[in-house]
Design an enzyme around this catalytic site. Structure first.
Site, short mmCIF file in Angstrom:
data_model
loop_
_atom_site.label_atom_id
_atom_site.label_comp_id
_atom_site.label_asym_id
_atom_site.label_seq_id
_atom_site.Cartn_x
_atom_site.Cartn_y
_atom_site.Cartn_z
N CYS A 172 26.76 24.62 -27.12
CA CYS A 172 26.49 23.49 -26.24
C CYS A 172 27.40 23.58 -25.03
O CYS A 172 28.60 23.84 -25.17
CB CYS A 172 26.73 22.17 -26.97
SG CYS A 172 26.37 20.71 -25.97
N LEU A 173 26.84 23.37 -23.85
CA LEU A 173 27.63 23.45 -22.63
C LEU A 173 28.72 22.38 -22.60
O LEU A 173 29.69 22.53 -21.85
CB LEU A 173 26.71 23.32 -21.41
CG LEU A 173 25.68 24.46 -21.28
CD1 LEU A 173 24.69 24.17 -20.16
CD2 LEU A 173 26.38 25.80 -21.06
N GLN A 227 24.79 14.93 -20.13
CA GLN A 227 25.83 15.96 -19.98
C GLN A 227 26.39 16.01 -18.56
O GLN A 227 27.45 16.61 -18.34
CB GLN A 227 25.28 17.34 -20.37
CG GLN A 227 24.92 17.45 -21.85
CD GLN A 227 24.43 18.83 -22.20
OE1 GLN A 227 23.23 19.11 -22.07
NE2 GLN A 227 25.31 19.71 -22.63
N GLY A 280 19.22 24.91 -21.88
CA GLY A 280 18.82 23.50 -21.84
C GLY A 280 19.96 22.68 -21.26
O GLY A 280 21.11 23.14 -21.23
N HIS A 301 20.96 14.87 -27.50
CA HIS A 301 21.87 14.44 -26.40
C HIS A 301 21.44 13.08 -25.86
O HIS A 301 22.30 12.25 -25.52
CB HIS A 301 21.85 15.45 -25.26
CG HIS A 301 22.79 16.61 -25.41
ND1 HIS A 301 24.15 16.47 -25.53
CD2 HIS A 301 22.55 17.94 -25.44
CE1 HIS A 301 24.72 17.67 -25.62
NE2 HIS A 301 23.77 18.59 -25.57
N HIS A 333 17.92 19.71 -29.89
CA HIS A 333 19.29 19.62 -29.38
C HIS A 333 19.33 18.73 -28.13
O HIS A 333 20.22 17.88 -28.00
CB HIS A 333 19.78 21.05 -29.09
CG HIS A 333 21.12 21.20 -28.48
ND1 HIS A 333 22.16 21.88 -29.11
CD2 HIS A 333 21.63 20.79 -27.29
CE1 HIS A 333 23.23 21.86 -28.32
NE2 HIS A 333 22.93 21.21 -27.21
N GLU A 334 18.36 18.90 -27.23
CA GLU A 334 18.35 18.09 -26.00
C GLU A 334 18.00 16.63 -26.29
O GLU A 334 18.61 15.72 -25.72
CB GLU A 334 17.36 18.68 -24.98
CG GLU A 334 17.64 20.12 -24.54
CD GLU A 334 19.07 20.42 -24.23
OE1 GLU A 334 19.81 19.52 -23.79
OE2 GLU A 334 19.51 21.56 -24.45
#
Ligand code: GNR
Ligand code: NI
Length: 185
Positions: free
Chosen positions: A108-109, A66, A61, A154, A150-151
């Site tokens: 998480c990236l 981000q 994702g 963000h 999670h997305e």
């Protein structure tokens, strides 16, 4: 008064991969704004870049904040059995969540190398617009439910560490800062 967000065109296919912001970047703590009709061109330009960046990372994702874009846009692809099933989420919202909770390890990236168990509703129903502007809904459980939440977090300026105790959150932030310092040397 508001202005539509525009992105410059990529010089080539390779350039569609965007740099991912790393915590504690302030853009990751900023609530993204809803996509409007006059954002259509910006979103059309952004989506392939989000997918390219997510697949390259690789991740399952990626949310626009981000990569420093403050719009309510995210992409998801669990890539189960290495089969790509790209899902573009525009203005996604959780319209129903189960009382039942589930705990799973998340990464998480924007927090590279950091993982922790996060507890969230086990099942969610998510409403969103797809890349063609059509209204869609997904009912998800398991990894997809965690990823969708999670997305959407963000888009609200929330990272998975914000769902941990302050003690665990600060441990992760200090470890990340140390690892990033080492990496930079
Ligand atoms: O790649 C990712 N893996 C992941 C694992 C468990 C729960 C959520 C995720 S999303 C993450 C990519 C990312 O940072 N998306 O914002
Ligand atoms: Ni993330």
């Amino acid at each position: 008064m508001s202005t539509a967000i525009t992105l410059p065109p990529p010089p080539d296919a390779e350039a569609t991969v965007l740099p991912i912001l790393i915590a504690p970047h302030p853009a990751l703590k900023t609530k993204a704004r809803a996509v409007r009709d006059d954002d259509a061109a910006a979103v059309r330009a952004l989506l392939p870049r989000l997918f390219a960046t997510m697949y390259r990372a690789p991740g399952i994702g990626l949310a626009a904040p981000q990569v420093g874009v403050g719009l309510r846009v995210a992409v998801v692809d669990l890539q189960a059995d290495n089969v790509r099933t790209p899902v573009a989420l525009i203005n996604p919202e959780v319209v129903a969540a189960s009382e039942e909770l589930a705990t799973r390890e998340e990464g998480c990236l924007s927090l590279p190398g950091q993982y922790a168990d996060v507890t969230r509703p086990a099942q969610v129903r998510v409403r969103f617009l797809d890349e063609s502007g059509a209204r869609r809904e997904i009912t998800a459980d398991g990894l997809l439910a965690a990823c969708l939440q999670h997305e959407i977090d963000h888009l609200d300026g929330v990272l998975f560490i914000d769902r941990l105790s302050a003690l665990r959150r600060n441990m992760i932030l200090r470890r990340l800062a140390k690892e990033q310092r080492q990496k930079a040397k």
